[in-house]
Design a protein around this motif. Sequence first.
Motif, PDB file in Angstrom:
ATOM      1  N   ILE A  36       0.974  -0.911  -0.354  1.00 32.04           N
ATOM      2  CA  ILE A  36       0.033   0.212   0.105  1.00 32.04           C
ATOM      3  C   ILE A  36       0.739   1.227  -0.033  1.00 32.04           C
ATOM      4  CG2 ILE A  36      -1.717   1.311   0.986  1.00 32.04           C
ATOM      5  CD1 ILE A  36      -3.326  -1.148   2.128  1.00 32.04           C
ATOM      6  N   ALA A  37       1.709   1.114   0.290  1.00 32.51           N
ATOM      7  CA  ALA A  37       3.108   2.691   0.561  1.00 32.51           C
ATOM      8  C   ALA A  37       3.432   2.584  -0.437  1.00 32.51           C
ATOM      9  CB  ALA A  37       3.785   2.484   1.973  1.00 32.51           C
ATOM     10  N   GLY A  38       3.766   1.320  -1.696  1.00 34.62           N
ATOM     11  CA  GLY A  38       4.794   1.473  -2.486  1.00 34.62           C
ATOM     12  C   GLY A  38       3.604   2.232  -3.883  1.00 34.62           C
ATOM     13  N   VAL A  39       2.572   1.768  -3.499  1.00 37.28           N
ATOM     14  CA  VAL A  39       1.110   2.729  -4.445  1.00 37.28           C
ATOM     15  C   VAL A  39       0.788   3.808  -4.241  1.00 37.28           C
ATOM     16  CG1 VAL A  39      -1.525   2.205  -5.030  1.00 37.28           C
ATOM     17  CG2 VAL A  39      -0.442   0.380  -4.650  1.00 37.28           C
ATOM     18  N   TRP A  40       1.252   3.846  -2.502  1.00 40.01           N
ATOM     19  CA  TRP A  40       0.696   5.704  -2.298  1.00 40.01           C
ATOM     20  C   TRP A  40       1.757   6.303  -3.094  1.00 40.01           C
ATOM     21  CZ3 TRP A  40      -2.713   7.826   0.644  1.00 40.01           C
ATOM     22  CH2 TRP A  40      -2.934   8.688   1.057  1.00 40.01           C
ATOM     23  N   THR A  45       2.292  10.564  -8.665  1.00 45.02           N
ATOM     24  CA  THR A  45       1.949  11.344 -10.074  1.00 45.02           C
ATOM     25  C   THR A  45       1.582  10.617 -11.324  1.00 45.02           C
ATOM     26  OG1 THR A  45       4.583  10.084 -10.347  1.00 45.02           O
ATOM     27  CG2 THR A  45       4.482  12.883 -10.042  1.00 45.02           C
ATOM     28  N   ALA A  46       1.454   9.809 -10.695  1.00 50.62           N
ATOM     29  CA  ALA A  46       0.894   8.395 -11.710  1.00 50.62           C
ATOM     30  C   ALA A  46      -0.412   8.559 -12.343  1.00 50.62           C
ATOM     31  CB  ALA A  46       0.909   6.544 -10.996  1.00 50.62           C
ATOM     32  N   TRP A 124       5.632   4.534 -11.273  1.00 53.00           N
ATOM     33  CA  TRP A 124       5.882   3.357 -10.623  1.00 53.00           C
ATOM     34  C   TRP A 124       6.992   2.814  -9.604  1.00 53.00           C
ATOM     35  CZ3 TRP A 124       1.096   3.051  -9.050  1.00 53.00           C
ATOM     36  CH2 TRP A 124      -0.121   3.045  -9.351  1.00 53.00           C
ATOM     37  N   VAL A 125       8.382   3.614  -9.598  1.00 51.55           N
ATOM     38  CA  VAL A 125       9.347   3.453  -9.417  1.00 51.55           C
ATOM     39  C   VAL A 125       8.987   2.534  -7.401  1.00 51.55           C
ATOM     40  CG1 VAL A 125      11.339   3.446  -8.902  1.00 51.55           C
ATOM     41  CG2 VAL A 125      11.472   3.524 -11.382  1.00 51.55           C
ATOM     42  N   PRO A 126       8.860   3.397  -7.380  1.00 50.18           N
ATOM     43  CA  PRO A 126       8.316   3.183  -5.436  1.00 50.18           C
ATOM     44  C   PRO A 126       7.329   2.013  -5.011  1.00 50.18           C
ATOM     45  CG  PRO A 126       7.603   5.885  -5.668  1.00 50.18           C
ATOM     46  CD  PRO A 126       8.242   4.765  -7.381  1.00 50.18           C
ATOM     47  N   LEU A 127       6.435   1.365  -6.233  1.00 46.63           N
ATOM     48  CA  LEU A 127       5.801   0.086  -5.922  1.00 46.63           C
ATOM     49  C   LEU A 127       7.302  -0.856  -6.573  1.00 46.63           C
ATOM     50  CD1 LEU A 127       3.536  -1.145  -5.905  1.00 46.63           C
ATOM     51  CD2 LEU A 127       2.596  -1.112  -8.186  1.00 46.63           C
ATOM     52  N   GLY A 128       7.512  -0.607  -7.353  1.00 48.96           N
ATOM     53  CA  GLY A 128       8.746  -1.543  -7.700  1.00 48.96           C
ATOM     54  C   GLY A 128      10.288  -2.528  -6.105  1.00 48.96           C
TER      55      GLY A 128
END
Length: 166
Positions: A36-40, A45-46, A124-128
């Motif tokens: 959830i933190a990665g998606v947040w 910017t996504a 989406w790099v934080p989600l990765g």
Amino acid sequence: MIPAMPAATATRQASVTALRFGRLAAMGTVAVLILIAGVWASWRTAPYVMLTKGREHGTVAVTTCGEDTCTGPYTPAAQGAPVRRQVVIDRSVAVKKGRSYAVVVLPGSDEVVRSGPGGVLYAWVPLGGALLLASVVVAGGLRRTRAAWLLAVSGIALLTAAFMTV
């Protein structure tokens, strides 16, 4: 006839089951919170990069870079849109002084984000990173190696694709 289980053994088995359930619940919660933190973090910017209909598009020619941001003049893609003398873009390995980039303007500001496939993947790099971190929790805490490998491979694929396109 089956002999009755001693009371001490039944109590121990119940304790082991409760601890196992507690570990699964705690580690599952941690893994979900990481994702959830990665998606947040990615969602900052996504939506502007992915849902571009009706947004202000153009190019920025990077002229100066500071420690965290770069600036430059903005040229809109649509005729009649306002030309901005200077906009701000986050500094990263993907932004270099002297180059031009296709961007989307964040509403109500002079801040821009990269657009196109590179911008989507970069958003989406934080989600990765969260996928990679969650894979460790799933493998170690939940002991679900197949799910952990799936998360890790997905995170690596996302980060590699972002690195290759940016």
